[in-house]
Each structure stands twice: as structure tokens, then as C-alpha cells.
Design an enzyme around this catalytic site. Structure first.
Site, PDB file in Angstrom:
ATOM      1  N   GLY A 187     -11.696  10.218  -8.961  1.00 51.99           N
ATOM      2  CA  GLY A 187     -10.656  10.246  -7.941  1.00 51.99           C
ATOM      3  C   GLY A 187      -9.275  10.101  -8.553  1.00 51.99           C
ATOM      4  O   GLY A 187      -9.113   9.701  -9.700  1.00 51.99           O
ATOM      5  N   LYS A 218       6.491 -23.485   4.022  1.00 50.21           N
ATOM      6  CA  LYS A 218       6.962 -24.826   4.369  1.00 50.21           C
ATOM      7  C   LYS A 218       7.031 -24.976   5.890  1.00 50.21           C
ATOM      8  O   LYS A 218       7.575 -24.129   6.590  1.00 50.21           O
ATOM      9  CB  LYS A 218       8.334 -25.086   3.749  1.00 50.21           C
ATOM     10  N   GLY A 220       7.041   4.143  -0.875  1.00 52.46           N
ATOM     11  CA  GLY A 220       6.194   5.308  -0.660  1.00 52.46           C
ATOM     12  C   GLY A 220       4.953   5.002   0.142  1.00 52.46           C
ATOM     13  O   GLY A 220       4.011   5.800   0.147  1.00 52.46           O
ATOM     14  N   GLU A 228       4.071   6.974  -7.757  1.00 51.91           N
ATOM     15  CA  GLU A 228       5.530   6.941  -7.874  1.00 51.91           C
ATOM     16  C   GLU A 228       5.977   6.007  -8.989  1.00 51.91           C
ATOM     17  O   GLU A 228       7.050   6.167  -9.551  1.00 51.91           O
ATOM     18  CB  GLU A 228       6.175   6.533  -6.552  1.00 51.91           C
ATOM     19  N   LEU A 262       2.642  -7.319   3.666  1.00 50.02           N
ATOM     20  CA  LEU A 262       2.918  -8.748   3.790  1.00 50.02           C
ATOM     21  C   LEU A 262       2.096  -9.362   4.912  1.00 50.02           C
ATOM     22  O   LEU A 262       1.580 -10.467   4.792  1.00 50.02           O
ATOM     23  CB  LEU A 262       4.410  -8.967   4.057  1.00 50.02           C
TER      24      LEU A 262
END
Length: 431
Positions: free
Chosen positions: A210, A355, A328, A230, A305
Site C-alpha cells: 500500500g 489542569k 492536509g 506532504e 485532538l
């Protein structure tokens, strides 16, 4: 003959920075193309300037014109991708983010800034044909070059000579600044056990032969991998060195590693230097959906995130605070899924430590959430999310209803948060 042209154009960073006037627009190339000496000289003129528009992205070194509070209103920074240095500039009210997909970065930036008073970038030393190569990157600089009234190159004595869409002839340059330096190097952070386990989970989704756009040490047992990415990194170099990646089965650019820019250690820069098997192409090519789709078995691997229980991926901001950029992620996720046998994988550690605002104590928080925080930027929409992976496993969201997606994502959340996620899903969605 080229040496004479070179000599006529040779000047100093101070002289070129001295040409900049208040209100000018300066394209200050980022990543490995960052012109460090020119940027420092421009900062030294801060007291004389106001409203200089500086276009810059992903600086690999700290720039005083970004982070020095004493600059006042001398510089107004615009960026297509943040890092910690530009985050600091944003906190100072000096940096604004331009939303974009990297495949369209040149188009979008030039739409907002159709002309530049000065374009400055780092190049390798001139060869016998009068050509420089861009110093480890082909992002968008040659596409925006015609819009610059003045082109300044900072010749880094130890910059790598690379191949691809990176050639700049001395006749295209107005001024040459010599700099006795190496491109800024990054120190790879060693993975901890959670990272290694996450890498093992992702490796199970990558098939031999792949083509991949991101890399992990756990892929070293694979064979015949191709690389179309990239960002050329130390991890990519290691896969090529150990033989896991050889680009022998690629359906596009067989035998070549295709990338847009190289960022990493000094060893990585030495590896790409004068290496014709590493092909640097502009973002408008590497991240083009049709190009990505032409790579049979393309596997896109990107990080988020936070992910909500419907599959929305927040990958560039914490609430409304910009951390990085779309990069990207959308380009490669969509392009990979268009490829024959292609897939897209979003990765994230299941938790992070934050925190507590009331007690000041650090507490474990889940990255898989019932809903995203207020103001969070959705980088990848739920309709475009394919696989999601944490250290607890990977799930495919394609073809799943919202309740089925929630169940799947809860199964790879940290065990301490699974009951809470299920309760919150039923409370919020009434399902």
C-alpha cells in the site's frame, strides 16, 4: 557567466530588510525555507515600521518579529498553519489564521494578497547551471513567485539540494543573501508505550504494497510500501532504510518517494540531499484529490485532538484557540478513500492530562467526547471520517448510523470514560 550574475545580486540581510516600508506585504517562507537572517534583520527595524503584512507558516525557529512584545504594531502576521511560535504571536494579537485546505493554499493566500512587495526564501547553493533548489520544500513558493515585486533568496551553505518542483534560476532572483548555516533541525520525540500501541493498531490497517501518507515505527515489518506524503520525516527515512518502503508497487511515480517538504533531523536533510529518489512536488499536486486517488491502496493516517460520538474530528483547535491548521487532513482523507482499496485513518490517544480550573490539579480527560467543546473547529466532518483508532483499537464508521457510531467509538475510548460517554450520549441525543 552565472557567477557574475550571482555576484551582482549579492547583498546583505540588513540591506534587504532596509528596503521594507510600512504597509508593505512580505512573503516570509516557512518550514525549512525560513529565511532566518532576513527575519532577524527585519525585526531589528521594528521601531521604524508599522503595519507590515507578513505572510508566514510553520516557522521551525523562534522569530523575534513573532514573539517580541516590543514590536507593537510593526508586523501583522498571517498564517495558513500554526505552531507554538505563531500561537504566541496570536496571544499577542499579532497573528491571524487563514482557513484553508493545503491543496488550495497558494490560491487562497494569493486571493487575499494578490501582490507581494517582497518574497524571501531559503535555497541551496547555486549549481554550475545557475540554479538553486529550494531548501527542502516545494510547498507553494514557486506558484506565488510571479506575484512578488522583489525576490530575495537566502543561500544556506548546508541546505540540501533536492529534486522536483524546486528549481529557481539566478535570473529569477533580485537579491542574494549568503548565510553560513544548516536548515533548522527537529529532534524526533521517542514514542512512549501508548504511542507504540497506537502505532501497532494502525499498522494492522496498512497492507503490504500500500501507499501511505504518514508513518510509524510499527510499519517496519511491512513490505513493498510506497510513500506519498506532504511531509517527509525521519520515520519515512527509517522505513526506506530498513526496506519496508521501497515504492516498488506504487501505481503512480513507481520507485519514487513523493513529498512536499522535508522536516526533521540533520540526518534526514543529509538523506534527501542530492537524492533523486525523493521527489518534492508542490502542495497543489501532492494533495490533489485525483493524484491521491491514483495511488492504489492509498492509506491516509492523520491525527485528531478530539472526536465526538458522531465522528466529527477536531484536529486543529482547542475550543476556539487555534493550535495548528487543517493541513492536509481533509485532502488526504478524502483522496485516499477515492483510491482503489484506499482508506483513511484518524488517530488519537484516548486521553490527555489537563489542569482542573477549580482545584489546579491535573486530571485525566477523554479525547473521545459526547459533543465537541464550544468553538472547536471541525476539521474532518463525520461524513468524511472512515476509521478512527486509539490505543484500544480501531473502528470503521463507514455505513454506521449515529447510535452505531457512538457504540463503536465508545468501545475504543479509555475504559474509565466508557460508562460516562454512554450515559451522555443517551442524555444528549435522546437515543
Amino acid at each position: 557567466m552565472f557567477e557574475a550574475e550571482y555576484a551582482r545580486r549579492r547583498t546583505t540581510a540588513e540591506a534587504e530588510a532596509g528596503r521594507i516600508c510600512s504597509g508593505d506585504t512580505v512573503y516570509l517562507a516557512g518550514g525549512p525555507l525560513l529565511p532566518v537572517d532576513f527575519a532577524a534583520a527585519l525585526h531589528r527595524r521594528a521601531a521604524e515600521l508599522h503595519g507590515v503584512r507578513v505572510l508566514n507558516y510553520l516557522p521551525l525557529e523562534s522569530l523575534a518579529l513573532l514573539t517580541d512584545p516590543a514590536c507593537g504594531d510593526a508586523f501583522q502576521i498571517e498564517s495558513i498553519f500554526y505552531n507554538t511560535y505563531q500561537q504566541e504571536a496570536q496571544r499577542l494579537g499579532r497573528c491571524a489564521f487563514l482557513p484553508n485546505h493545503l491543496r488550495n493554499a497558494a490560491r487562497d493566500w494569493t486571493h487575499g494578497a494578490p501582490e507581494y512587495d517582497c518574497l524571501v526564501l531559503t535555497v541551496s547553493p547555486m549549481d554550475k547551471h545557475g540554479c538553486f533548489s529550494l531548501a527542502g520544500s516545494a510547498c507553494i513558493e514557486l506558484e506565488v513567485l510571479p506575484r512578488a515585486r522583489r525576490v530575495v533568496v537566502e543561500v544556506a551553505s548546508c541546505a540540501p539540494r533536492i529534486f522536483g518542483d524546486v528549481t529557481l534560476h539566478v535570473s529569477q532572483v533580485d537579491a542574494i543573501v549568503e548565510s553560513d548555516r544548516y536548515p533548522a533541525a527537529l529532534s524526533p520525540q521517542p514514542p512512549d508505550e501508548v504511542d507504540r500501541q497506537l502505532g501497532r493498531v494502525v499498522a494492522e490497517l496498512v497492507e503490504d504494497g500500500g501507499t501511505i501518507n504518514a508513518l510509524a515505527a510499527e510499519l517496519k515489518d511491512k513490505r513493498g510500501l510506497g510513500i506519498h506524503t506532504e511531509a517527509m520525516s525521519d520515520a519515512a527515512m527509517e522505513l526506506l532504510r530498513c526496506g519496508a518502503a521501497d515504492n516498488s508497487r506504487k501505481s503512480l511515480h513507481r520507485g519514487k518517494t513523493v513529498t512536499c517538504f522535508t522536516m526533521g533531523s540533520h540526518a534526514l536533510y543529509d538523506f534527501v540531499d542530492d537524492n533523486p529518489t525523493i521527489l518534492h512536488k508542490a502542495l497543489s499536486y501532492t494533495n490533489d484529490l485525483s493524484v491521491l486517488a491514483a495511488n492504489r491502496g492509498m492509506t491516509s493516517i492523520n491525527a485528531a485532538l478530539q472526536v465526538d460520538l458522531t465522528g466529527q474530528c477536531a484536529s486543529e483547535s482547542v475550543g476556539p484557540r487555534q493550535i495548528s491548521g487543517s493541513g492536509g487532513q481533509v485532502d488526504t482523507a478524502v483522496g485516499a478513500q477515492m483510491a482503489p482499496g484506499g482508506k483513511s485513518v484518524i488517530t488519537l490517544r484516548s486521553t490527555y492530562s489537563a489542569k482542573d480550573p477549580d482545584t489546579g490539579e491535573r486530571r485525566l480527560q477523554s479525547r473521545i467526547l459526547p459533543v465537541l467543546p464550544e468553538g472547536a473547529v471541525v476539521t474532518l466532518t463525520r461524513s468524511n471520517t472512515h476509521f478512527v483508532a486509539t490505543e484500544y483499537g480501531a473502528v470503521c464508521l463507514r455505513g454506521l448510523t449515529v447510535p452505531q457510531r457512538a457504540k463503536a467509538l465508545i468501545s475504543i475510548a479509555h475504559p474509565d470514560f466508557r460508562d460516562w460517554l454512554e450515559e451522555e450520549f443517551h442524555r444528549i441525543y435522546r437515543l
